[in-house]
Design a protein around this motif. Structure first.
Motif, mmCIF file in Angstrom:
data_model
loop_
_atom_site.group_PDB
_atom_site.id
_atom_site.type_symbol
_atom_site.label_atom_id
_atom_site.label_comp_id
_atom_site.label_asym_id
_atom_site.label_seq_id
_atom_site.Cartn_x
_atom_site.Cartn_y
_atom_site.Cartn_z
ATOM 1 N N LEU A 144 0.821 -1.207 0.000
ATOM 2 C CA LEU A 144 0.000 0.000 0.000
ATOM 3 C C LEU A 144 0.859 1.262 0.000
ATOM 4 N N LEU A 145 1.969 1.241 0.711
ATOM 5 C CA LEU A 145 2.859 2.402 0.716
ATOM 6 C C LEU A 145 3.485 2.614 -0.656
ATOM 7 N N GLU A 146 3.789 1.508 -1.357
ATOM 8 C CA GLU A 146 4.435 1.626 -2.660
ATOM 9 C C GLU A 146 3.474 2.038 -3.754
ATOM 10 N N TYR A 147 2.280 1.436 -3.786
ATOM 11 C CA TYR A 147 1.357 1.665 -4.890
ATOM 12 C C TYR A 147 0.228 2.642 -4.566
ATOM 13 N N GLY A 148 -0.023 2.869 -3.294
ATOM 14 C CA GLY A 148 -1.174 3.688 -2.933
ATOM 15 C C GLY A 148 -0.915 5.176 -2.848
ATOM 16 N N TYR A 149 0.344 5.594 -3.045
ATOM 17 C CA TYR A 149 0.672 7.006 -2.877
ATOM 18 C C TYR A 149 1.487 7.525 -4.050
ATOM 19 N N VAL A 150 1.165 7.057 -5.256
ATOM 20 C CA VAL A 150 1.886 7.500 -6.443
ATOM 21 C C VAL A 150 1.706 9.007 -6.613
ATOM 22 N N GLY A 151 2.808 9.730 -6.713
ATOM 23 C CA GLY A 151 2.746 11.181 -6.847
ATOM 24 C C GLY A 151 2.569 11.904 -5.526
ATOM 25 N N GLN A 152 2.530 11.141 -4.423
ATOM 26 C CA GLN A 152 2.382 11.727 -3.102
ATOM 27 C C GLN A 152 3.463 11.158 -2.192
ATOM 28 N N THR A 153 3.663 11.813 -1.061
ATOM 29 C CA THR A 153 4.584 11.285 -0.061
ATOM 30 C C THR A 153 3.822 10.333 0.861
ATOM 31 N N PRO A 154 4.209 9.067 0.928
ATOM 32 C CA PRO A 154 3.495 8.135 1.797
ATOM 33 C C PRO A 154 3.698 8.496 3.261
ATOM 34 N N PRO A 155 2.796 8.082 4.127
ATOM 35 C CA PRO A 155 2.933 8.422 5.543
ATOM 36 C C PRO A 155 4.151 7.744 6.164
ATOM 37 N N SER A 156 4.757 8.408 7.129
ATOM 38 C CA SER A 156 5.892 7.845 7.857
ATOM 39 C C SER A 156 5.383 6.866 8.904
ATOM 40 N N ASP A 157 6.300 6.138 9.517
ATOM 41 C CA ASP A 157 5.917 5.219 10.597
ATOM 42 C C ASP A 157 5.245 5.991 11.735
ATOM 43 N N GLU A 158 5.782 7.179 12.025
ATOM 44 C CA GLU A 158 5.188 7.988 13.088
ATOM 45 C C GLU A 158 3.755 8.392 12.742
ATOM 46 N N GLU A 159 3.532 8.784 11.496
ATOM 47 C CA GLU A 159 2.187 9.202 11.075
ATOM 48 C C GLU A 159 1.209 8.028 11.080
ATOM 49 N N ILE A 160 1.689 6.864 10.660
ATOM 50 C CA ILE A 160 0.831 5.682 10.681
ATOM 51 C C ILE A 160 0.468 5.331 12.120
ATOM 52 N N ALA A 161 1.464 5.345 13.010
ATOM 53 C CA ALA A 161 1.206 5.027 14.422
ATOM 54 C C ALA A 161 0.203 6.001 15.022
ATOM 55 N N ARG A 162 0.344 7.285 14.694
ATOM 56 C CA ARG A 162 -0.574 8.290 15.219
ATOM 57 C C ARG A 162 -2.010 8.018 14.757
ATOM 58 N N ALA A 163 -2.163 7.663 13.480
ATOM 59 C CA ALA A 163 -3.498 7.378 12.947
ATOM 60 C C ALA A 163 -4.089 6.123 13.566
ATOM 61 N N VAL A 164 -3.255 5.109 13.790
ATOM 62 C CA VAL A 164 -3.730 3.876 14.430
ATOM 63 C C VAL A 164 -4.232 4.176 15.835
#
Length: 293
Positions: free
Chosen positions: A163-183
């Protein structure tokens, strides 16, 4: 571009997960902080022979941090041994020409070079000769990142990285910190830290709770069912994954135009898979697209 896939944003996420500054990572690899910044922003790439040391400095497996597609060729063997062309040539007590010619598929190695080069690369003579054949004519047949013959992601690690590789084409994917915060926001309490996401993403931890799975789905904007452990990917999830790759192909201009008529429900997963397969076969043959849309 190195023979392995280099993703500067992935390096940045791992570096931050290790609580390293760009300066500290640069010092570990003999480069400046600005050089690391250029790597992470995609403005520049380290040489292929530098990737093993870079992965080790981040305490990551080389194949995890910098994956490669298809069988190894001579360039990959050399780079994975941490050797430049000049250093490989020094092993043979010759100029760079024989090594460069073999890697580029122009002229095979002299028989006398096979044994010492295999030893220097840490492989068998048979493996070196197989890599040489790969350098002579099989480059175009390597499966691309969009090749649908690659098994669909099934583990939590594979799904996060997919999902990080294909889901954010043209965008910056979320960092581990951002993912943890959202979780944690989804759970309503602190249940993970950035290090936990890094452990899941790199395969250091292979299982997690339903609450974390639900949070990951929320953070990466997919249905929670996608993060369940299924022996087979269900049709809806398969269609979603194919759509990610399909639209990524369009974004990268690997598919330049498409018209679909007479289908009220849109393209099927099978049709998108076939398109992705064709794109994978043609992407190395098409010239770079220049100019406007």
């Amino acid at each position: 571009m190195p023979p392995r896939q280099f993703d500067g944003q992935r390096v940045k996420r791992v570096r931050r997960g290790k609580e390293l500054s760009q300066k500290q990572l640069g010092e570990r690899n003999g480069v400046s902080a600005p050089a690391v910044a250029r790597w992470e922003s995609g403005q520049d790439f380290p040489k292929g022979e530098k990737l093993p040391a870079l992965a080790a400095s981040l305490d990551q497996a080389l194949d995890v941090l910098f994956p490669h597609e298809g069988p190894a060729d001579l360039q990959l063997l050399r780079c994975d041994a941490g050797l430049s062309v000049a250093q490989a040539a020094a092993v043979l007590n010759t100029s760079r020409v024989p090594v460069s010619n073999a890697e580029s598929g122009r002229r095979r190695l002299n028989d006398a070079y096979v044994k010492p080069l295999a030893h220097a690369y840490g492989v068998t003579e048979a493996e070196l000769l197989a890599a040489q054949e790969q350098s002579f004519g099989l480059r175009a047949s390597r499966p691309s990142a969009l090749d649908t013959r690659t098994p669909a992601p099934r583990t939590v690690e594979e799904k996060i990285n997919y999902l990080l590789e294909y889901g954010y084409v043209g965008q910056t994917p979320p960092s581990d910190e951002e993912i943890a915060r959202a979780v944690n926001e989804h759970a309503g309490m602190t249940i993970v830290a950035a290090g936990d996401i890094l452990a899941l993403r790199t395969g250091a931890v292979t299982d997690t709770s339903d609450a974390v799975r639900a949070g990951l789905a929320h953070a990466l904007q997919v249905d929670v069912a996608l993060f369940q452990d299924d022996a087979e990917v269900n049709p809806a999830a398969r269609e979603f994954l194919e759509a990610l790759r399909f639209f990524g192909s369009i974004r990268r201009r690997e598919i330049l135009g498409l018209a679909a008529r007479g289908n009220a429900t849109g393209l099927s997963a099978e049709m998108m898979a076939k398109i992705n397969e064709v794109v994978g076969e043609l992407k190395h043959k098409l010239p770079d697209v220049q100019g406007g849309e």
